[in-house]
Design a protein around this motif. Structure first.
Motif, short mmCIF file in Angstrom:
data_model
loop_
_atom_site.label_atom_id
_atom_site.label_comp_id
_atom_site.label_asym_id
_atom_site.label_seq_id
_atom_site.Cartn_x
_atom_site.Cartn_y
_atom_site.Cartn_z
N LEU A 60 0.82 -1.20 0.00
CA LEU A 60 0.00 0.00 0.00
C LEU A 60 0.86 1.26 0.00
CD1 LEU A 60 -2.88 1.13 0.15
CD2 LEU A 60 -2.71 1.02 2.62
N TRP A 61 1.98 1.21 0.69
CA TRP A 61 2.86 2.37 0.81
C TRP A 61 4.19 2.06 0.16
CZ3 TRP A 61 -0.42 5.77 2.44
CH2 TRP A 61 -1.39 5.41 3.35
N ASP A 62 4.67 3.01 -0.66
CA ASP A 62 5.99 2.88 -1.27
C ASP A 62 6.75 4.15 -0.96
OD1 ASP A 62 8.13 2.01 -2.67
OD2 ASP A 62 7.31 2.54 -4.63
N LEU A 63 7.68 4.07 -0.06
CA LEU A 63 8.40 5.25 0.39
C LEU A 63 9.75 5.42 -0.30
CD1 LEU A 63 7.65 4.95 4.20
CD2 LEU A 63 6.46 6.33 2.51
N ARG A 64 10.12 4.52 -1.17
CA ARG A 64 11.42 4.61 -1.82
C ARG A 64 11.34 5.51 -3.05
NH1 ARG A 64 14.26 -1.03 -2.31
NH2 ARG A 64 15.89 0.40 -2.88
N ALA A 65 12.33 6.33 -3.22
CA ALA A 65 12.50 7.20 -4.40
C ALA A 65 11.31 8.13 -4.60
CB ALA A 65 12.75 6.37 -5.65
N LYS A 66 10.80 8.67 -3.53
CA LYS A 66 9.71 9.64 -3.64
C LYS A 66 10.29 11.05 -3.53
CE LYS A 66 6.35 6.80 -3.98
NZ LYS A 66 5.54 6.71 -5.16
N ARG A 67 9.70 11.94 -4.25
CA ARG A 67 10.11 13.34 -4.20
C ARG A 67 8.98 14.17 -3.61
NH1 ARG A 67 13.06 13.93 -10.03
NH2 ARG A 67 14.76 12.52 -9.52
N ARG A 68 9.27 15.40 -3.31
CA ARG A 68 8.28 16.29 -2.75
C ARG A 68 7.14 16.46 -3.75
NH1 ARG A 68 10.51 21.73 -0.57
NH2 ARG A 68 11.77 20.19 0.46
N GLY A 69 5.93 16.26 -3.27
CA GLY A 69 4.76 16.39 -4.12
C GLY A 69 4.25 15.07 -4.66
N ASP A 70 5.05 13.99 -4.64
CA ASP A 70 4.60 12.68 -5.08
C ASP A 70 3.71 12.06 -4.01
OD1 ASP A 70 6.07 12.96 -7.35
OD2 ASP A 70 7.71 11.65 -6.70
N ILE A 71 2.73 11.26 -4.42
CA ILE A 71 1.89 10.59 -3.44
C ILE A 71 2.55 9.28 -3.03
CG2 ILE A 71 -0.22 11.66 -4.30
CD1 ILE A 71 -0.85 9.02 -5.73
N ILE A 72 2.36 8.89 -1.77
CA ILE A 72 2.99 7.66 -1.30
C ILE A 72 2.06 6.47 -1.44
CG2 ILE A 72 4.55 8.84 0.28
CD1 ILE A 72 2.72 8.02 2.57
N SER A 73 0.79 6.72 -1.69
CA SER A 73 -0.17 5.63 -1.84
C SER A 73 -0.04 5.02 -3.23
CB SER A 73 -1.59 6.16 -1.62
OG SER A 73 -2.51 5.11 -1.81
N GLU A 74 0.01 3.72 -3.30
CA GLU A 74 0.16 3.04 -4.58
C GLU A 74 -1.15 2.53 -5.13
OE1 GLU A 74 2.94 2.73 -6.46
OE2 GLU A 74 3.89 4.07 -5.03
N ARG A 75 -2.22 2.53 -4.36
CA ARG A 75 -3.49 2.00 -4.83
C ARG A 75 -4.38 3.08 -5.33
NH1 ARG A 75 -4.97 -2.64 -0.45
NH2 ARG A 75 -3.14 -3.86 -0.82
#
Length: 75
Positions: A60-75
């Motif tokens: 449900l959560w993908d915290l790798r390689a996220k930048r500011r403004g990207d959503i962390i929810s994958e669904r």
């Protein structure tokens, strides 16, 4: 100064008794309905709840390689 016993302390009898009780707990343990119920909760119920929550949130959560403004929810 070098030969005097500076570490003499009066031992509290209640603390000594608690320490002995903790060390010898296995000698006085008995299975009762209460201890069996508490053990069942710690052995079966709590791991089942944690496993269920982990399974529901898997991927449900993908915290790798996220930048500011990207959503962390994958669904």
């Amino acid at each position: 100064m070098a030969g005097l016993p500076h570490n003499k302390m009066a031992m509290d009898p209640a603390l000594v008794r608690v320490g002995n009780m903790v060390q010898n707990r296995y000698k006085y343990f008995r299975w009762t309905k209460r201890t069996a119920g508490i053990s069942a909760v710690y052995i079966f119920a709590i791991p089942a709840i944690i496993g269920y929550l982990g399974y529901q949130n898997d991927g449900l959560w993908d915290l790798r390689a996220k930048r500011r403004g990207d959503i962390i929810s994958e669904r």
